[in-house]
Design an enzyme around this catalytic site. Structure first.
Site, PDB file in Angstrom:
ATOM      1  N   ASP A  67       0.818  -1.206   0.000  1.00  0.00           N
ATOM      2  CA  ASP A  67       0.000   0.000   0.000  1.00  0.00           C
ATOM      3  C   ASP A  67       0.856   1.263   0.000  1.00  0.00           C
ATOM      4  OD1 ASP A  67       0.915  -0.383   2.595  1.00  0.00           O
ATOM      5  OD2 ASP A  67      -1.045  -0.906   3.390  1.00  0.00           O
ATOM      6  N   ASN A 137      -7.771  -3.682  13.907  1.00  0.00           N
ATOM      7  CA  ASN A 137      -9.142  -4.042  13.528  1.00  0.00           C
ATOM      8  C   ASN A 137      -9.174  -5.206  12.530  1.00  0.00           C
ATOM      9  OD1 ASN A 137      -8.246  -2.851  11.190  1.00  0.00           O
ATOM     10  ND2 ASN A 137      -9.677  -1.134  11.209  1.00  0.00           N
ATOM     11  N   HIS A 139      -7.361  -5.420   9.737  1.00  0.00           N
ATOM     12  CA  HIS A 139      -7.105  -5.106   8.327  1.00  0.00           C
ATOM     13  C   HIS A 139      -5.771  -5.683   7.860  1.00  0.00           C
ATOM     14  CE1 HIS A 139      -5.178  -0.960   9.449  1.00  0.00           C
ATOM     15  NE2 HIS A 139      -4.215  -1.724   8.999  1.00  0.00           N
ATOM     16  N   GLU A 144      -9.696  -2.383   4.889  1.00  0.00           N
ATOM     17  CA  GLU A 144     -10.378  -2.178   6.168  1.00  0.00           C
ATOM     18  C   GLU A 144     -11.565  -3.131   6.293  1.00  0.00           C
ATOM     19  OE1 GLU A 144      -8.997  -0.494   8.327  1.00  0.00           O
ATOM     20  OE2 GLU A 144      -8.458   1.542   7.770  1.00  0.00           O
TER      21      GLU A 144
HETATM   22  C1  GLP Z   1      -0.895  -0.064   8.544  1.00  0.00           C
HETATM   23  C2  GLP Z   1      -0.507  -0.797   7.252  1.00  0.00           C
HETATM   24  C3  GLP Z   1      -0.609  -2.288   7.397  1.00  0.00           C
HETATM   25  C4  GLP Z   1       0.052  -2.709   8.692  1.00  0.00           C
HETATM   26  C5  GLP Z   1      -0.757  -2.174   9.846  1.00  0.00           C
HETATM   27  C6  GLP Z   1      -0.146  -2.510  11.211  1.00  0.00           C
HETATM   28  O1  GLP Z   1      -2.121   0.547   8.519  1.00  0.00           O
HETATM   29  N1  GLP Z   1      -1.262  -0.382   6.120  1.00  0.00           N
HETATM   30  O2  GLP Z   1       0.005  -2.904   6.286  1.00  0.00           O
HETATM   31  O3  GLP Z   1       0.090  -4.109   8.784  1.00  0.00           O
HETATM   32  O4  GLP Z   1      -0.921  -0.783   9.742  1.00  0.00           O
HETATM   33  O5  GLP Z   1       0.904  -1.648  11.496  1.00  0.00           O
HETATM   34  P1  GLP Z   1       1.885  -1.830  12.705  1.00  0.00           P
HETATM   35  O6  GLP Z   1       2.838  -2.878  12.312  1.00  0.00           O
HETATM   36  O7  GLP Z   1       2.540  -0.487  12.850  1.00  0.00           O
HETATM   37  O8  GLP Z   1       1.061  -2.195  13.882  1.00  0.00           O
END
Ligand code: GLP
Length: 268
Positions: A67, A137, A139, A144
């Site tokens: 992303d 959540n 995702h 989402e």
């Molecule tokens: C973001 C990214 C995801 C990631 C998630 C968790 O929103 N788009 O790809 O897995 O958050 O992030 P973190 O590893 O900082 O908890």
């Protein structure tokens, strides 16, 4: 779904790095889907150190990030391009022309950009492995809750929870994007292998919903129950709500033996 539970986040990073190293040793020109967020940072440090110790080369590897924020300059320190360069690409022998992100600026049509990214993946033969983190959540990427399981790379509006979870990365005077381009759930499901890593108590609920279901768009990661080759590496905090921990540990010991004999990636 293979669920591997480790004592701490350091062990998750080390074991995830070893798996990626095995993948690249098995296929030097592998197409690897990468993730951002705080969880993979230690994994990327491990990969850099494997490269510096000449135990791995990325010279022929292609990468596709999950992303990228909508309409963000790549020199903006909050862009995922900046993150990938500074955490990984600047420190290894990868050709940056072989590193792809699903970008879209305000002058571009997000639908065309999404299709273009899908074509870039297909042109190189598809993803061999997709690395994932998981949102609080449930995702994956920026898919989402309520995202279609059939979705492809597209623009998504972020939930308030995701905007709030990611706000720690932005300073008060910075405009935080509320939209992003993300690989779709079907794009992720097309990868031959999926490696999901999660650490910390704040992921325990999402991990339990992903592993033990039900299969539901309200927890996008639950779709991974339908994927043939998913490896989940988590620390004991992220595993804390799993009822069947002992079973997963026992299974992973048996799988380890099978993989040692027959190889880790039969479907490459
Ligand atoms: C973001 C990214 C995801 C990631 C998630 C968790 O929103 N788009 O790809 O897995 O958050 O992030 P973190 O590893 O900082 O908890």
């Amino acid at each position: 779904m293979q669920v591997l539970i480790f004592d701490d986040k350091k062990a998750v990073a080390e074991n995830a790095a070893t798996l990626l190293q095995k993948l690249i040793l098995a296929k030097s020109n592998a197409n690897i889907g990468l993730a951002t967020g705080s969880t993979p940072i230690d994994l990327y440090k491990q990969l850099v150190s494997l490269y510096k110790n000449q135990q791995i080369s990325f010279a022929q590897v292609n990468t596709f990030n999950l992303d990228e924020y909508y309409d963000i300059d790549e020199n903006n320190s909050n862009s995922y391009r900046y993150f990938m360069n500074s955490q990984l690409f600047d420190h290894i022998d990868i050709d940056k022309n072989n590193t792809y992100l699903p970008t879209c600026n305000a002058k571009q049509d997000p639908r065309k950009q999404g299709e273009h990214f899908e074509q870039q993946i297909a042109a190189l033969g598809g993803l061999d492995l997709q690395l994932l983190g998981i949102g609080g959540n449930g995702h994956i990427g920026f898919n989402e809750p309520s995202s279609s399981f059939a979705s492809r790379t597209r623009i998504k509006s972020l939930t308030e929870q995701t905007v709030s979870d990611n706000s720690r990365m932005f300073s008060a005077d910075e405009q935080q994007p509320k939209m992003a381009m993300t690989m779709g759930i079907a794009t992720i499901m097309d990868a031959k292998y999926v490696l999901l890593i999660a650490t910390g108590k704040n992921k325990a609920q999402a991990v339990n919903a992903m592993v033990n279901g039900p299969l539901s768009a309200s927890c996008p990661a639950s779709i991974l129950q339908m994927h043939k080759n998913v490896i989940v590496m988590i620390d004991s905090d992220a595993a804390s709500l799993l009822a069947n921990k002992d079973y997963f540990t026992w299974v992973s010991q048996q799988n380890h033996t099978i993989n040692e004999i027959y190889g880790q990636f039969p479907d490459l």
